[in-house]
Design an enzyme around this catalytic site. Structure first.
Site, PDB file in Angstrom:
ATOM      1  N   HIS A  99     -32.110  19.840 -13.812  1.00 42.55           N
ATOM      2  CA  HIS A  99     -30.691  20.155 -14.038  1.00 42.55           C
ATOM      3  C   HIS A  99     -30.119  21.002 -12.901  1.00 42.55           C
ATOM      4  O   HIS A  99     -29.189  21.779 -13.104  1.00 42.55           O
ATOM      5  CB  HIS A  99     -30.485  20.885 -15.374  1.00 42.55           C
ATOM      6  CG  HIS A  99     -31.224  20.259 -16.510  1.00 42.55           C
ATOM      7  ND1 HIS A  99     -30.674  19.288 -17.328  1.00 42.55           N
ATOM      8  CD2 HIS A  99     -32.492  20.425 -16.945  1.00 42.55           C
ATOM      9  CE1 HIS A  99     -31.571  18.895 -18.213  1.00 42.55           C
ATOM     10  NE2 HIS A  99     -32.687  19.570 -18.005  1.00 42.55           N
ATOM     11  N   LYS A 117     -20.183  24.041  13.807  1.00 43.90           N
ATOM     12  CA  LYS A 117     -20.766  23.023  12.933  1.00 43.90           C
ATOM     13  C   LYS A 117     -21.923  22.261  13.560  1.00 43.90           C
ATOM     14  O   LYS A 117     -21.931  21.954  14.736  1.00 43.90           O
ATOM     15  CB  LYS A 117     -19.703  21.994  12.519  1.00 43.90           C
ATOM     16  CG  LYS A 117     -18.569  22.554  11.709  1.00 43.90           C
ATOM     17  CD  LYS A 117     -18.999  23.004  10.325  1.00 43.90           C
ATOM     18  CE  LYS A 117     -19.289  21.844   9.418  1.00 43.90           C
ATOM     19  NZ  LYS A 117     -18.100  21.027   9.207  1.00 43.90           N
ATOM     20  N   GLU A 134     -25.597  11.582   5.823  1.00 42.19           N
ATOM     21  CA  GLU A 134     -24.355  11.253   5.111  1.00 42.19           C
ATOM     22  C   GLU A 134     -24.078   9.755   5.151  1.00 42.19           C
ATOM     23  O   GLU A 134     -23.647   9.157   4.163  1.00 42.19           O
ATOM     24  CB  GLU A 134     -23.185  12.037   5.707  1.00 42.19           C
ATOM     25  CG  GLU A 134     -23.309  13.544   5.442  1.00 42.19           C
ATOM     26  CD  GLU A 134     -22.342  14.346   6.294  1.00 42.19           C
ATOM     27  OE1 GLU A 134     -21.138  14.136   6.162  1.00 42.19           O
ATOM     28  OE2 GLU A 134     -22.795  15.169   7.104  1.00 42.19           O
TER      29      GLU A 134
END
Ligand code: ARG
Length: 450
Positions: free
Chosen positions: A154, A281, A288
């Site tokens: 979870h 970044k 992705e």
């Protein structure tokens, strides 16, 4: 000229041509030629064509195979599909004899064969790549040694496990995908040659001969099934889609792990990208795109299934679209299996220690070893957790008095269990998150992919 011009007085319109001609099947060229060589050789063996003519045709086909291998086969706008292109070129090379190649055959059994031959070879390629991904996972798992992380259920910290155990979970998934490709190959390697357009032929074709010339031991038993079914294209696409889904789950974790919030991993500069606007970044674009491309593979699976639904037997032109689906999904997987392991292989892992809460189960289990029913032990640790949370403390802050207040069967030494690395070291159940289990898994995975 089309293969079917005889019945028509007018040639095809540009509109029809643009809409119906296929060039997605061009990649099938070497396999189409291979199938034609088997077919025409069967025609010779059965005496349907004289051997001398078969030799001429085979010679021409071999020349075409050479052109394909050297990448100098010339496609023409008038080639309706790969089959037409080969027959056209054969005519140019061997003249009139080429017109006998299509004896006892239709493009319907021909395309069914081409697809089987091609996918069977591609499956081998995917198996090789999947085994490569498994080996990369093994190398990375080995390199992180005794690094531990929380396992999650979870998305809440659950138990402490070796990071290697987490990584190897994906190795088993990719290994099963490789097994699936191997399995679908066995069903692919059944020759449909001789099914002809849909019902066989009045000529004494021998499907067993063409099958054995292809190196296969089985041939079709029902000509309509042979030309009209595409369950194997769907099965292959499913294996691609499932494997892309596995890659996508791994990709998602690689993305999470490199966030500031997780802080588990840093990837090599050469496998990450920068931002045009934000100088700080370092983006995991490979992961992705793997996650994004899984969507395409799932879409292709839906397409190839929908394509068959409601189709009457046997061949319908709709089936030309099977290639869009199965090639599309296979290409996505092939690209992903090249890039994602490269990103993973560049990772440096530095996960923070799991919270002490991951040791809660160990406390319950120590009571079980003293004869306490698990449900009672669970409640006892639950009471301990509540008391600690209420006083704004963690499990690591528990004292002997806290343990005894929760259950008098706790002992002072049990405090030592509240240590994530201890929790992993005490793990004994086979296949669990222990260093021993990781060692066994590495040996087994290497044996199976070696
Ligand atoms: N291009 C077709 C396909 O991919 C080949 C079979 C064509 N058969 C026909 N009767 N038009 O399925």
């Amino acid at each position: 000229m089309t293969l079917w011009a005889g019945r028509f007085s007018d040639g095809p319109s540009d509109v029809l041509w643009r809409y119906t001609a296929s060039d997605i099947d061009r990649r099938l060229l070497p396999w189409d030629v291979k199938g034609s060589i088997a077919h025409v050789s069967m025609l010779g063996r059965t005496g349907i064509l004289p051997e001398a003519e078969v030799e001429v045709i085979v010679g021409g086909l071999e020349a075409i195979a050479g052109e394909a291998a050297d990448d100098d086969f010339e496609w023409q706008d008038g080639d309706e599909d790969v089959h037409t292109a080969v027959e056209r070129r054969l005519g140019e090379l061997v003249g009139g004899a080429g017109g006998r190649l299509h004896t006892g055959r239709s493009r319907n059994d021909q395309i069914a064969l081409d697809l089987r031959l091609y996918l069977s070879d591609m499956a081998l390629d995917r198996i090789r790549q999947l085994h490569g991904a498994v080996r990369t996972l093994c190398e990375v798992a080995e390199s992180v040694g005794e690094t531990i992380v929380p396992s999650y259920t979870h998305l809440q910290q659950a138990q402490a496990v070796p990071l290697a155990h987490h990584l190897l979970a994906y190795a088993w998934m990719f290994l099963r995908d490789a097994q699936r490709f191997d399995d679908v190959r066995r069903r692919l390697e059944v020759s449909p040659l001789g099914a002809n357009a849909s019902g066989g032929s009045s000529l004494p074709l021998d499907p067993a001969v063409s099958a054995s010339l292809l190196g296969w031991s089985e041939h079709f038993q029902n000509s309509m099934d042979a030309v009209g079914s595409r369950d194997l294209a769907a099965e292959y696409t499913f294996v691609c889609a499932q494997s892309m889904v596995h890659a996508s789950r791994l990709a998602e974790e690689l993305i999470q792990w490199t966030t500031t919030e997780f802080g588990w991993a840093t990837y090599g500069d050469e496998f990450t990208t920068g931002s045009s606007a934000l100088p700080q970044k370092k983006n995991p674009d490979i992961a992705e795109l793997a996650r994004g491309r899984a969507a395409g593979a799932i879409g292709q699976l839906t397409a190839v299934l929908s394509l068959q639904k409601g189709l009457p037997l046997a061949y319908n032109r709709d089936l030309q679209e099977d290639k869009v689906a199965v090639f599309g999904a296979d290409d996505l997987l092939a690209g992903t299996l090249e890039a994602l392991p490269a990103l993973l292989g560049s990772a440096e892992f530095h996960p923070p220690a799991p919270s002490s809460w991951v040791c809660a189960l160990d406390l319950a289990e120590v009571l079980v070893t003293r004869g306490v029913p698990f449900r009672e032990a669970h409640h006892a640790v639950g009471r301990l957790v509540t008391a600690l949370v209420e006083s704004d403390r963690r499990l690591a802050d528990a004292t002997e008095a806290d343990l005894l207040a929760a259950d008098e069967r706790f002992e002072t030494a049990d405090l030592e269990l509240i240590d994530p690395i201890e929790s992993v070291r005490r793990r004994v159940s086979p296949g669990g998150g222990s260093f021993e289990s990781v060692g066994e898994q590495l040996a087994e995975l290497r044996r199976r992919t070696g």
